[in-house]
Design an enzyme around this catalytic site. Sequence first.
Site, PDB file in Angstrom:
ATOM      1  N   SER A 206     -12.084   0.648  -3.164  1.00 44.90           N
ATOM      2  CA  SER A 206     -12.367   0.313  -1.776  1.00 44.90           C
ATOM      3  C   SER A 206     -13.836  -0.109  -1.667  1.00 44.90           C
ATOM      4  O   SER A 206     -14.239  -1.071  -2.317  1.00 44.90           O
ATOM      5  CB  SER A 206     -12.032   1.495  -0.871  1.00 44.90           C
ATOM      6  OG  SER A 206     -12.012   1.110   0.487  1.00 44.90           O
TER       7      SER A 206
ATOM      8  N   ASP B 166      -1.713  -3.531   0.445  1.00 43.33           N
ATOM      9  CA  ASP B 166      -3.023  -3.158   0.973  1.00 43.33           C
ATOM     10  C   ASP B 166      -3.448  -4.223   1.977  1.00 43.33           C
ATOM     11  O   ASP B 166      -4.014  -5.248   1.610  1.00 43.33           O
ATOM     12  CB  ASP B 166      -4.043  -3.045  -0.160  1.00 43.33           C
ATOM     13  CG  ASP B 166      -5.387  -2.534   0.328  1.00 43.33           C
ATOM     14  OD1 ASP B 166      -5.532  -2.345   1.550  1.00 43.33           O
ATOM     15  OD2 ASP B 166      -6.285  -2.334  -0.501  1.00 43.33           O
TER      16      ASP B 166
ATOM     17  N   HIS C 296      -3.269   0.871   0.013  1.00 44.45           N
ATOM     18  CA  HIS C 296      -4.661   1.045  -0.406  1.00 44.45           C
ATOM     19  C   HIS C 296      -4.791   2.120  -1.476  1.00 44.45           C
ATOM     20  O   HIS C 296      -5.808   2.198  -2.162  1.00 44.45           O
ATOM     21  CB  HIS C 296      -5.499   1.408   0.829  1.00 44.45           C
ATOM     22  CG  HIS C 296      -6.968   1.156   0.686  1.00 44.45           C
ATOM     23  ND1 HIS C 296      -7.499  -0.068   0.314  1.00 44.45           N
ATOM     24  CD2 HIS C 296      -8.048   1.965   0.872  1.00 44.45           C
ATOM     25  CE1 HIS C 296      -8.814   0.007   0.280  1.00 44.45           C
ATOM     26  NE2 HIS C 296      -9.175   1.234   0.607  1.00 44.45           N
TER      27      HIS C 296
END
Length: 715
Positions: A561, A642, A674
């Site tokens: 991320s 995602d 994600h």
Amino acid sequence: MTLTATKFTPEVMLSAPRRSPGVPNPAGTLALYSVSTYSFHDHKKTAQIRILDIASGDSQSLVEEAGASEPVWLSDDEVIYLKSGGSGSTTLIVQRVGSPEAPAYEAGSIKGPISNLKVKKLADGTVALACSALATRDGHLVNPATEKKAHSSAKVYTTLFVRHWDAWNTQNSSSIFYGALEKKDGQYSLSGDALTNALAGTPLSSPVPPFGGTGDFDIGPEGLVFVAKDPELNDAMYTKTDLYFVPLKTFTESAPAAPRIIKTPGLEGYSNSPVFSSCGRKVAFTRMRSNQYESDKPRLLVVPDINNPDAVEEFYTTPDGEGGWDARPESILWSHDDATLYVTAEDHGRTLIFQLPSTPSDAGTSLPTPIATPDGSVSTFHLLPATDGNDTLFVTTTSLVDNSCYSTTHPHANTYTVISSASKHGRSFGLSRASVSSITFPATSSDGGYDVHALVVRPSTFSPGSGKKYPLCMLIHGGPQGAWLDAWSTRWNPAVFAEQGYVVVCPNPTGSTGYGMALQDGITGDWGGRPYRDLEACWEWVVGGNMPEVDADRAVALGASYGGFMINWIQGQPLGRKFKALACHDGVYSTLNQWTTEELFFPIHDFEGTIEENRAAYEKWDPARFIDQWATPQLIIHSELDYRLPITEGLAAFNVLQAKKVPSKLLVFPDENHWVLKHENSLVWHREVLGWINKYSGVEDEQQLVEQAKELTLE
């Protein structure tokens, strides 16, 4: 826990039993929890609902059947849970504890899937029940299994929010349903055999997706409180959620009163964690100030009388509006006498329980103090019956070496007693607290004025003073407003890397939570600035003689991320040349693409404006600006579901690396979001990630030498 491992591997971690937080019964004698286990041999998961004897620490199975979930106590010896059935229905099942002669029975059936079950016993003996479920625009319960299927898959939108997290948005929304369980002839049954939508006829939705659950609402003798997004603001652009109160007396009302908003002038951000007091008249909750900052500091508030919702009081107010407690309160619990609040908050790599007086006037300016809990971080906590007038808490914690620990904590004495550790404090995994430590190092002189904290995990075979060197594995957390905590994870577990033969360093640089808002907010508009320099300072401190066991010539770095953004940023910066290999999971290739995300308030805040208003900020911290410098071997991992960071971010980075002939590899998961949540996918993730870094760090060669030595010994 029957598993005992001589080495902590991905297979061991992923197949180990996973316990839910424990919940005590009203008498405080038993705790209820669920446990699931995955078998890579049979390729399936099994689950149980279990009962723990708090005095002895012994446990026994209560329910073991497919589709059983979300158990809660009805009384000291009765449990209700959900069981999914045919055609998408859900059955409420009641099971008596310790009475094998009393079979489980149905208390009601709901014609659709429900979740987030909560109950509360009322004064007349009935049990109020609330849960969440999808509802149509006219308030009816949605059952996807029986919905009419469209002939086309087309989706048409004319306004923002088109998709969220891992799903395309529809006109259906989450709603809170309530009902009452009445006991007749010794058995509970759902009154009217139906639930009522508390939000029907309103534009409100709760729990708030994608992560909202039981913490978004609470049941009291006066009714329901819940948080919901402001329907006047666009969900993609704003974070504002308000607290509402629905008065209910019997929980059988078929036409509830309209929800009443709890006003908090000056605070316009997320509202969270509403909880009724023990007496049922007061409500404590948290609220943020900014309506476009998802990680703003939550303020602690109380409604002294829920029937007067306009009278809200805030703790630790200051004239400048910043608030006197520089922490982020999360979960809240009232004491038995309602005189004390127990609140969780992050603090230097841990989640702790703090206590404070329950009224702002009594709290004054004396800041909350933490109470003693086991090593690691608190997951949940509940009240046990008072002893000698003093509160006792039943606490669930995890740590970097222990995946589940139940204990009792005594705030008045500031002591705790461990009841049960699922992994025997890590021994079942071959882990121990001796492998865990932390370091603190100064920021670069150009930034100055603050220190940076990092958690460190060493191999279980590490021997101080032996002279053996281990390659450095630097893990960079996501968020960016997040932190590495002394807590268990099955997605990014530092011990998995350490047991491969690395010294793992997990820095919490600028942007991290749990170290005060100045450090956290320092990342705003500075994504590749101070955080990057903090990581450089970490590198220099570790390799500058402070950790002689580290082999800097074989270092690797990984992140996901925002951590994935940082990996791509490092690729184009001098620090990137100091690592032998990099791994980027669902990272940002170009900040100019941030408007492909779903929650647009995120880039608006962190880049201080829309891309139209402040394009220079998006360009300044764009990793793609520096692709001419990309040279370190890199693994790219991305998931097609995602929607926070679309798959094209991973593809673009991989395409650049391949075109430049930089050693690179792409791992794609079409069915993950994600995070990588499925057991089999997670095992592949770990094998690919460890295989990649081990190849370039030389750990792979070391492992082969060990295996060859074993073969020679056998011969």
